[in-house]
Structures are given as C-alpha cells and as structure tokens.
Write an enzyme that holds these catalytic residues in place. Structure first.
Site, PDB file in Angstrom:
ATOM      1  N   SER A  75      14.093  22.047 -33.544  1.00  0.00           N
ATOM      2  CA  SER A  75      12.959  21.442 -32.831  1.00  0.00           C
ATOM      3  C   SER A  75      13.161  21.312 -31.330  1.00  0.00           C
ATOM      4  CB  SER A  75      12.640  20.066 -33.421  1.00  0.00           C
ATOM      5  OG  SER A  75      11.946  20.202 -34.637  1.00  0.00           O
ATOM      6  N   LYS A  78      10.473  22.762 -29.180  1.00  0.00           N
ATOM      7  CA  LYS A  78       9.263  22.046 -28.767  1.00  0.00           C
ATOM      8  C   LYS A  78       9.293  21.633 -27.299  1.00  0.00           C
ATOM      9  CE  LYS A  78       8.199  20.358 -33.403  1.00  0.00           C
ATOM     10  NZ  LYS A  78       9.273  20.179 -34.366  1.00  0.00           N
ATOM     11  N   SER A 135       8.013  14.714 -33.346  1.00  0.00           N
ATOM     12  CA  SER A 135       8.506  16.067 -33.617  1.00  0.00           C
ATOM     13  C   SER A 135       7.697  16.738 -34.714  1.00  0.00           C
ATOM     14  CB  SER A 135       9.996  16.040 -34.013  1.00  0.00           C
ATOM     15  OG  SER A 135      10.572  17.316 -33.866  1.00  0.00           O
TER      16      SER A 135
END
Length: 394
Positions: A75, A78, A135
């Site tokens: 993640s 992101k 997230s």
C-alpha cells in the site's frame, strides 16, 4: 673531537629532546578533540529488506541499505496514487467536493477497505481520506476510475509522474499495491516521491497526520503507530502483503529539520514501527539542517557588458539547504563562482555560475547561480562604449 663536531652533536641532542617532549600531531589531534572533531557513528543496523533515511529539504541521504532494490511496495503505492490526485486538483481537473460514483469493480476490490457502497456517490475529499488514513483499496480504485476512466490508464499516469521525478526503479500496474510481477519500487524512489509530495502539496500532506477517519458510520484508525508514540511524526503511509512484508514510510519534524525514513520488508507491524523510529532518532541525534540561502533572492550583483542595463543580480532557483554533523555550522565554507565577463542579452534563469558549499574540504552542496532578471542588448553607443572599455582592460 673538534669544536665544530661538538656543536653539531649538541644541536642533534637538543632536536631529539625537543621532538620527544613535543611529538608531532596525529591526524586525529590535528582535526581537533571532543566536540570539535566530526565523530558520527555508523548508521544503525535495520532489520528490513531495504531502507533509507534522508533529509526532506537538503535531500542528503544519512543512512541506506539496498535502497535501489526493486521491491513490492504493497500500500505504499497509494502515496503515488494520491500524488497524482493532488496534481489533478492543483490543475483544476478535479474538485474536493466533486461526487464520484462507486463502480461494482471498485466495490469488489479485495484487501483493506473504506467500505464505500456500489452505485453510491462519495466525494473526492472522502475518497482521499479513505486512501490516506484507512488505506482503502476500494477507495483507490474508485478514485483511479474517476480520474482516468479505468485503473490501467491511471497506473500509466502514475508511471509518468514516477519518470518525471526520476524514480528509475519504479513501475506501477495498479493504484493500490496488489501484487504483480511488474509492480515494484525502491526505498530510494519512495524517498524521492515523499519528499516531493511534502514540498509540492503541504495543504494536502497534513491529512497524513490524521489518526482516524469515519465513513459510513465505520471508524478506522491510521495504521502508522508512530503517530501515537512520537508527536514529531506527521505521516506518512504503511503497507503490507505477504510478498512485501510490513512496510512504512515515516516523516518527522524536530527543530525545523524534517527527515523521511523508509523501511521495506520488515517482519511485523511492531518491527516496521521500531525500525523507522530507530532511523529517525539516529538522524536527529547526529545531524542538523541549515537553510543557507533563499531561492530567487539576490546573492551577487555583477557587471553586464553591452546591455541596456549595467548590473545584474544573481541568485539561486531554489532554496539551498545543507545537512551536516551537529555543531559544525561554523566550519561551513561557501564560495560563489561566476563568469567575470557577462554579455547581453541575458535571460532570466540563465546559468552564469555556481554556489559551492564545503565542509572539511568536501563539497556538500552545489547549485547554479542564475540570472534573476532579463537584460537585453544595449543600443549601438552602449555596445561601442563597452567594447572600448574592454579593450583597455585587456
């Protein structure tokens, strides 16, 4: 023995006795003792596949290991997804209060979730909060589809930004970080990206410090545990998959010095928190950052020949920061080198010299001196007059 021989023997005796009483300085003594000597311990050993620690303003790397290895980012992807969104907001292509329709594809996205609902509308601001704090993979896909039409096109936008920023070991195939052999980045590239995001979008970066976010009556806490244990930490992003391990990019500010740490491939949530804390504490303990010069402010006035103006101000395109060992500011040396004979025309931004900053004989910063204004060619009289003066000066 003659009188001359006695004198020579006495001289040699005195010289040897003096040398024994006052031995020559060793290198360490010559460099100074105690606080005057640059004594920086080696960076700590970090239990991660790759890591890096750098100053956000100067860009100086203070610790690294395997920083250029291509690794799955989970993640941490992101960070780039929201960077692209911030860029679209700045260009006016996107509005924070703009409604986004949630597609079945976004709703079905596996992994961590914001819990948006299919065919419902959610604002861009809410989605950004869901990506940054919760997230949410579903939020990432919904945002990508809204901006680019589909996620693969959005991934190409991410790759274009990566190339522009010089992230040479990065390639994205999706907006959220789900595993893919062609989806990778490096600790160094994440440092470059985070540094740029903080610099370019401070008004949005503040969202990375939020500890929780509530959407659809569901409150989720930020997974960056350093936000609770260290009040100087104000971001950035966690990541985890079985392939990537536990990852964290963190940033903190102490005494007007901002550091960015990246740890990829640690063994647990606790480990990624501890390893980033160790990196940050090392940097703040042994280094300090100084703002030496402001960008676009005059540093030197110089003569311009054959122009409609006689004098030109030189300066830097950007602020100049240096990160150095603590208590060594007084030992910095700055030298400005520039062309001694500058002829018109000169355009704003033309590189006409440089500023070199050194410490203990090592250049630690080097930036171009640029023209801060435009000077056109002077009239015929001015050009002839200056040419005559230059002939005399030869």
């Amino acid at each position: 023995m003659t009188l001359l021989q006695i004198d020579r023997a006495l001289y040699l005796f005195i010289v040897v006795a003096f040398m024994m009483a006052f031995p020559p300085l060793t290198l360490a003594a010559a460099e100074g003792q105690g606080e005057d000597k640059i004594l920086i311990p080696p960076p700590p050993a970090i239990a991660a596949t790759a890591h890096i620690l750098l100053d956000a303003n100067s860009g100086r790397v203070l610790a690294e290991n395997n920083a250029d290895s291509r690794l799955p980012p989970a993640s941490l992807t992101k960070i780039m997804a929201v960077y692209v969104a911030f860029n679209e907001l700045t260009k006016g292509h996107l509005q924070l209060d703009e409604n986004v329709n949630v597609s079945p594809n976004a709703w079905r996205t596996p992994g961590s979730r914001m819990f948006i609902e299919v065919n419902k509308q959610v604002t861009v601001s809410e989605l950004l909060h869901g990506v940054i704090i919760q997230s949410g993979n579903d939020a990432s896909v919904a945002l990508a589809e809204h901006i680019a039409g589909d996620e693969s096109t959005f991934a190409e936008m991410m790759n274009q930004q990566a190339a522009r920023l010089g992230m040479t070991n990065t390639h994205f195939t999706n907006s959220m970080g789900l595993p893919n052999p062609e989806h990778y980045t490096s600790a160094r590239d994440l440092g470059i990206l985070t540094r740029t995001l903080i610099k370019d979008y401070p008004e949005y970066y503040k969202w990375f410090s939020l500890k929780e976010f509530t959407y659809n009556k569901i409150t989720q806490r930020n997974r960056n545990k350093l936000l609770w244990s260290d009040e100087t930490v104000d971001g950035v992003k966690t990541g985890h998959t079985a392939e990537a391990g536990f990852c964290l990019v963190a940033s903190a500010v102490r005494d007007n010095m901002r550091l960015i740490s990246v740890a990829m491939g640690t063994q647990s949530e606790r480990a990624r928190t501890a390893e980033n804390r160790t990196l940050l504490n090392y940097g703040f303990r042994f280094y300090e950052t100084h703002h030496l010069y402001k960008g676009h402010e005059p540093l030197k006035e110089t003569r311009v020949w054959k122009g409609n103006e006689k004098f030109l101000n030189l300066g830097l395109a950007d602020d100049l920061y240096v990160t150095i060992p603590r208590r060594k500011y007084k030992d910095l040396k700055a030298v400005m080198n520039f062309d001694q004979r500058i002829f018109a025309p000169v355009k704003t931004g033309d590189a006409l010299g440089s500023v070199n900053v050194s410490l203990a004989g090592e250049v630690i910063a080097d930036q171009k001196l640029i023209a801060l204004s435009t000077i056109e060619k002077g009239n015929l009289f001015r050009r002839l007059y200056d040419a005559a003066i230059l002939l005399v000066k030869k």
